[in-house]
Write a protein that holds these residues in place. Structure first.
Motif: not given
Length: 100
Positions: A11-12, A51-52, A55
């Motif tokens: 993902h990153t 992403e959420e 975080e």
């Protein structure tokens, strides 16, 4: 855990999180790849906003040390207050002996 980390790395780096890419990351890291676990990971992440999730995890991880430090600071403050009270009592006892 390494399966989740593989997905996070993909993902990153902007790569697609699919079975083939997860396998590549795991193999590059020297991990044994379990096909069933890879498939389960891909299925579990299908409806997840990574992403959420990252975080929220970062916020929770940052809050944990602060929460752990608060009770320690409160305990130190209580001990300081107790020490001050003891010193005041000792001083009062000493004055009483002078005027006794």
């Amino acid at each position: 855990m390494e399966y989740v980390y593989a997905a996070m790395i993909l993902h990153t780096t902007g790569q697609e999180i699919n079975e083939e890419n997860v396998k590549k990351v795991l193999e590059a890291a020297g991990a044994e790849v379990d096909e069933a676990r890879v498939k389960a990971l891909i299925a579990a992440l299908e409806d997840v906003d990574i992403e959420e999730a990252m975080e929220k995890t970062a916020v929770a991880a940052a809050a944990a040390p602060a929460a752990a430090a608060a009770p320690a600071a409160a305990k130190e403050e209580e001990e300081e207050e107790e020490d001050e009270e003891e010193k005041e009592e000792e001083a009062a006892a000493g004055l009483g002996a002078l005027f006794g």
